[in-house]
Design a protein around this motif. Structure first.
Motif, short mmCIF file in Angstrom:
data_model
loop_
_atom_site.label_atom_id
_atom_site.label_comp_id
_atom_site.label_asym_id
_atom_site.label_seq_id
_atom_site.Cartn_x
_atom_site.Cartn_y
_atom_site.Cartn_z
N GLU A 1 0.58 -1.11 0.18
CA GLU A 1 -0.06 -0.42 0.13
C GLU A 1 0.64 1.26 0.00
O GLU A 1 0.42 1.91 -0.81
N GLU B 1 0.61 4.04 -2.86
CA GLU B 1 0.69 4.93 -2.83
C GLU B 1 1.58 6.17 -3.12
O GLU B 1 1.27 7.24 -3.26
N CYS C 1 0.70 6.29 -6.49
CA CYS C 1 0.14 7.61 -7.10
C CYS C 1 0.22 8.91 -7.03
O CYS C 1 -0.28 9.16 -8.13
#
Length: 383
Positions: A290, A294, A297
């Motif tokens: 994650e 992240e 992103c």
């Protein structure tokens, strides 16, 4: 039931050592006790062997062999039991050799018991005691079941025969009238001094016997107490070993019963720990993924924002260039028109002076003018 705690290897070894030590002490005590009993038995056997038996004949006056012939075994039993009880010796020490005619003559042999505390030195002393009890009215022999025969009886030692001139006992005159204590007490053939001497001798012997009996009883009581103590100690140790063995057996059985449950609990604990570890690793991997996603992103958003900003800057730059080219073209056109107007003749310029020469209407994009920073602001716009 309380569960016994499990012992460590050192505690088990220590317990086994204590049990072996206790067993050695018990065996040593038992060996000492057996040796003491054997020594006492040997001493008793030796003392008994040193004491010689004595034979004698009990002559019962006033009866004939026909009186007891029909029940000879009962008479033998009564004779043996009465003499053994009167002398305080086992029944096996009284041996009936024969029963003869002549009134009733019982030939017997007395064997010393050899018991501890029995100070009588052999069968001769036992025969003397039987003779003394026959003369004493309150003796055990005269008061027991043998009293009817003992009232008119006398002892003839082995090798001693009655003299022809010796008067027979008073009891042989009539069978129905026995020689009793009153007739013996009134016997004028015995002087008072002899009677007192016999009484004194009997009293001394009785005191000595009582003293010996007390000592024997004390010794027997002491030995019995020691024997009871040793037996109780042995019993307690055996009970303790039995309890410990039973506890050990129950503990082993409980361990055997609890072993599958313990193994199952251990396996369950290992499985739970492995599952927790796997879940922890999966959660850590998810958090890591994650975080990476992240970060990607954010990187993509930053790249998209940078790219958009670059595009906007490029578009603004192109628009600024287009506005600059437009302004430049307009200025060039104005210069050409001005040059053209200057090249006209004067009357034309004068006639044209009444109406000012206006430039041709031009149309400009307001958004380009706004983006140009107001560079075309002074210019007039015609619509």
């Amino acid at each position: 039931k309380t569960k016994q705690p499990l012992l460590t290897e050192a505690q088990v070894m220590k317990k086994h050592a204590e049990e072996e030590k206790a067993a050695e002490l018990t065996a040593k005590a038992d060996a000492e006790w057996a040796a003491e009993l054997a020594a006492k038995a040997e001493a008793s056997v030796a003392a008994k062997a040193a004491l010689l038996p004595a034979k004698g004949t009990l002559h019962i006056h006033g009866y004939s062999l026909a009186d007891i012939e029909s029940n000879m075994s009962s008479f033998r039993y009564l004779f043996v039991k009465s003499l053994s009880a009167a002398l305080g010796i086992p029944s096996g020490c009284v041996e009936v050799l024969d029963i003869l005619q002549g009134s009733i003559k019982v030939e017997f042999c007395l064997h010393p018991a050899g018991r501890q505390g029995d100070h009588r030195d052999g069968g001769a002393a036992l025969l003397g005691e039987v003779s003394d009890q026959l003369l004493e009215l309150t003796s055990t022999l005269r008061r027991g079941k043998f009293k009817e025969y003992a009232a008119s009886a006398e002892i003839l030692r082995e090798g001693k025969k009655p003299r022809d001139d010796e008067p027979p006992p008073p009891a042989i005159m009539r069978r129905k009238v026995m020689c009793d204590a009153q007739e013996q007490a009134q016997d004028l053939g015995h002087p008072l001094a002899a009677v007192l001497a016999v009484l004194q001798r009997e009293s001394d012997a009785c005191e000595a016997e009582h003293e010996g009996l007390r000592e024997a009883n004390d010794e027997v009581a002491r030995l019995d107490a020691q024997l009871a103590q040793l037996r109780q100690l042995k019993k307690d140790r055996e009970e303790q070993r039995r309890r410990e063995a039973e506890e050990q057996r129950l503990r082993l059985e409980e361990e055997e019963r609890q072993r599958p449950l313990k193994e199952a609990r251990e396996e369950e604990e290992r499985t739970r720990k492995a599952a927790e570890e796997e879940e922890r690793r999966a959660a850590e991997q998810r958090r890591k993924d994650e975080a990476e996603e992240e970060e990607k992103c954010m990187r993509r958003e930053q790249e998209a924002a940078a790219k958009k900003q670059e595009e906007e800057e490029e578009q603004l730059r192109r628009e600024q260039e287009a506005a600059a080219h437009t302004q430049k073209d307009e200025e060039e056109r104005l210069r050409r028109e001005q040059k053209a107007s200057e090249a006209l003749p004067a009357p034309v310029r004068a006639g044209a002076g009444a109406a000012p020469l206006l430039p041709a209407p031009s149309f400009f994009r307001l958004d380009l003018m706004a983006m140009s920073g107001g560079a075309l602001g002074p210019m007039m716009m015609f619509f």
